[in-house]
Write an enzyme that holds these catalytic residues in place. Sequence first.
Site, PDB file in Angstrom:
ATOM      1  N   SER A  52       0.797  -1.219   0.000  1.00 31.02           N
ATOM      2  CA  SER A  52       0.000   0.000   0.000  1.00 31.02           C
ATOM      3  C   SER A  52       0.839   1.283   0.000  1.00 31.02           C
ATOM      4  O   SER A  52       1.608   1.515  -0.910  1.00 31.02           O
ATOM      5  CB  SER A  52      -0.942  -0.070   1.212  1.00 31.02           C
ATOM      6  OG  SER A  52      -1.800   1.012   1.235  1.00 31.02           O
TER       7      SER A  52
ATOM      8  N   GLU B 271     -11.994   5.921   6.644  1.00 28.15           N
ATOM      9  CA  GLU B 271     -10.945   6.253   7.590  1.00 28.15           C
ATOM     10  C   GLU B 271     -10.481   7.655   7.215  1.00 28.15           C
ATOM     11  O   GLU B 271     -10.543   8.040   6.042  1.00 28.15           O
ATOM     12  CB  GLU B 271      -9.768   5.280   7.448  1.00 28.15           C
ATOM     13  CG  GLU B 271     -10.134   3.858   7.820  1.00 28.15           C
ATOM     14  CD  GLU B 271      -8.923   2.925   7.847  1.00 28.15           C
ATOM     15  OE1 GLU B 271      -8.806   2.172   8.807  1.00 28.15           O
ATOM     16  OE2 GLU B 271      -8.106   2.956   6.907  1.00 28.15           O
TER      17      GLU B 271
ATOM     18  N   ASN C 159      -7.711   8.678   6.754  1.00 30.92           N
ATOM     19  CA  ASN C 159      -6.627   8.626   5.772  1.00 30.92           C
ATOM     20  C   ASN C 159      -7.114   8.477   4.329  1.00 30.92           C
ATOM     21  O   ASN C 159      -6.321   8.410   3.403  1.00 30.92           O
ATOM     22  CB  ASN C 159      -5.657   7.498   6.123  1.00 30.92           C
ATOM     23  CG  ASN C 159      -6.337   6.129   6.124  1.00 30.92           C
ATOM     24  OD1 ASN C 159      -7.248   5.882   5.332  1.00 30.92           O
ATOM     25  ND2 ASN C 159      -5.901   5.248   7.002  1.00 30.92           N
TER      26      ASN C 159
HETATM   27  P1  NG1 Z   1      -2.010   1.001  11.342  1.00 31.93           P
HETATM   28  O1  NG1 Z   1      -0.568   0.881  10.955  1.00 31.93           O
HETATM   29  O2  NG1 Z   1      -2.576  -0.166  12.101  1.00 31.93           O
HETATM   30  O3  NG1 Z   1      -2.272   2.326  11.997  1.00 31.93           O
HETATM   31  C1  NG1 Z   1      -2.722   1.842   8.887  1.00 31.93           C
HETATM   32  C2  NG1 Z   1      -3.842   2.852   8.940  1.00 31.93           C
HETATM   33  C3  NG1 Z   1      -5.160   2.118   8.955  1.00 31.93           C
HETATM   34  C4  NG1 Z   1      -5.288   1.155   7.781  1.00 31.93           C
HETATM   35  C5  NG1 Z   1      -4.054   0.274   7.681  1.00 31.93           C
HETATM   36  C6  NG1 Z   1      -4.036  -0.572   6.447  1.00 31.93           C
HETATM   37  C7  NG1 Z   1      -3.847   5.027  10.069  1.00 31.93           C
HETATM   38  C8  NG1 Z   1      -3.693   5.770  11.355  1.00 31.93           C
HETATM   39  N1  NG1 Z   1      -3.736   3.693  10.124  1.00 31.93           N
HETATM   40  O4  NG1 Z   1      -2.865   0.991   9.994  1.00 31.93           O
HETATM   41  O5  NG1 Z   1      -6.186   3.045   8.979  1.00 31.93           O
HETATM   42  O6  NG1 Z   1      -5.527   1.868   6.590  1.00 31.93           O
HETATM   43  O7  NG1 Z   1      -2.849   1.053   7.711  1.00 31.93           O
HETATM   44  O8  NG1 Z   1      -3.469   0.015   5.341  1.00 31.93           O
HETATM   45  O9  NG1 Z   1      -4.061   5.655   9.041  1.00 31.93           O
HETATM   46 ZN    ZN Z   2      -3.507   1.340   0.078  1.00 34.83          ZN
END
Ligand code: NG1
Ligand code: ZN
Length: 562
Positions: free
Chosen positions: A69, A392, A394
């Site tokens: 990703s 989310e 993000n």
């Molecule tokens: P983690 O590393 O568990 O915070 C991140 C994103 C999740 C999700 C995952 C999968 C943030 C704070 N966290 O997870 O929302 O998208 O990656 O890609 O953005």
């Molecule tokens: Zn992605």
Amino acid sequence: MPPSSLRVVYAFAREMHPKTTDVFIEYGTAGFRTKASLLEHVVYRMGLLAVIRSRVKNGRTIGMMITASHNLEPDNGVKLIDPEGEMLEQSWEEIATRLANVSDNDLEATTAEVIKQVNADMGLKASVFIGMDTRYTSPRLAAAAVHGVMALKGTAKEFGIVTTPILHYCVRCRNDNTYGTPTEEGRKYGPYSLVGTPGERGYYEKIVGAFKNIRGKLPVHGSYNTTLYVDGANGVGGKKLNIIKKSLDGELDLVLYNLGGNGGKLNLNCGADFVKVSQTPPVGVEHAPFQRVASLDGDGDRLVYYYLDNNNKMHLLDGDKIATLLASYVTELLKACEATDLKLGLVQTAYANGASTKYITEDLKVPVSCVKTGVKHLHHAAQSYDIGVYFEANGHGTVLYSDKAKTTIRRIAQEGEPEQRKAAQLLLNFIDMTNETVGDAISDLFLVETVLCARGQNVKDWMEAYTDLPCRQLKVTVQDRNAISTADAERRCTAPEGLQSRIDELVATYKSGRSFVRPSGTEDVVRVYAEADTQENADKLAAEVSQAVFDLAGGVGDRPLA
Ligand code: NG1
Ligand code: ZN
């Protein structure tokens, strides 16, 4: 399949994909994710597991996506996709972790154990779709996946370089031929027009066809402008938009940057995660003030927008802004078609800006729920509404429409009064444009552009719906991030002792202060989030909470990371 034929499982492992590391690896929020060099045996074993999963699901197709990703180039990862195009069922995460970590010598026996545990009929056919992102390590890992599938006599179909959401879509279509055709391009109809039944449409026909159809009904007006700049994160999403761009006939003028050429590195100082977390514009994109810019992540499942003002200050429109835009427009259309018995709800995580949650509740009057980080939790919660919007902060999210919602809207589109019919038909196109299997940057981009066009709004108008509270995200490295436990959808921390009361004390000293900490599921860090009335205060609160994590949860090094 008799147990003796599992020998080939060991043979492939030993000869082609041996386990060369003892580092423990765990199936987390986004599957397995780590340095690409540590992953080959893991991906091979996930090929085995995908076949077992397919057989447990009566031979329905399972997906395997090779991607890390938004992570930088040296990382990679693998995740499994369930038959409906959803994330792997949670109870299988532990099985995946077990299979990934056993020694090569124990692999054959553990595979047999798993087959027995899940009661897989190894005589059934099995089908696995495999896709990958643009990383140079991905083809090698995809080959390991194919070997895993072959070792258990499943059928692998490789999709090459695709966005994560395209693979999710294809898996869903392969198992449910009313949803679409499991291809990127589609087969039957020319340049992505919306003809034929939904089941006859490939990915581009579905998304772009619906967009063109809706654009025919919504003339450009007001301060909306069809030029959209895009930061492709030097990943796969930008490449796919480059294909789509040629068929857009001026309905949307895409100006694409960071497509992976000119030495641009994947996700490095660009892409949705960089823009969101650093709150700075990506490198490699040049534009005038107030130009709308969309930023995708490396595998095309996240989207954020931003613009610069006259002082070159960046203004971010993140997942919360996208969620509220889509939810308010769908609500408007539902009202216009008088589908009053359909309940729309919105799902967020603790990372959602406090101002967005207030706006949703008080202005939009839409019910909102907060769940743990990780798309599977949001997706699941969104399914409890007739129409569930989940995002989310993000930028990962989509809209889910229940069968009841689809049937009701279809009925109104045919039998309603003229004004109701018009709104219901727009809504049907909106549904068509949505990739309901998973958050999809390309689909979300067309949804956002549709709403802005329908309302005649520019990016500043969109921004003005509500004002975000300034916020900051930081990371802290600790000895064992799992020493942090959380409750209440991660908004409170239950261990280590004393940390939550320290956070409460700190938060109480800031106006509109809020902060929480949680262990990341994709990186070996603890994440810290803080918001407050000013950027300076949000930064200070985040730094103080980081220090508290560092002190009370076994920080590594001299001080918390910046
Ligand atoms: P983690 O590393 O568990 O915070 C991140 C994103 C999740 C999700 C995952 C999968 C943030 C704070 N966290 O997870 O929302 O998208 O990656 O890609 O953005
Ligand atoms: Zn992605």
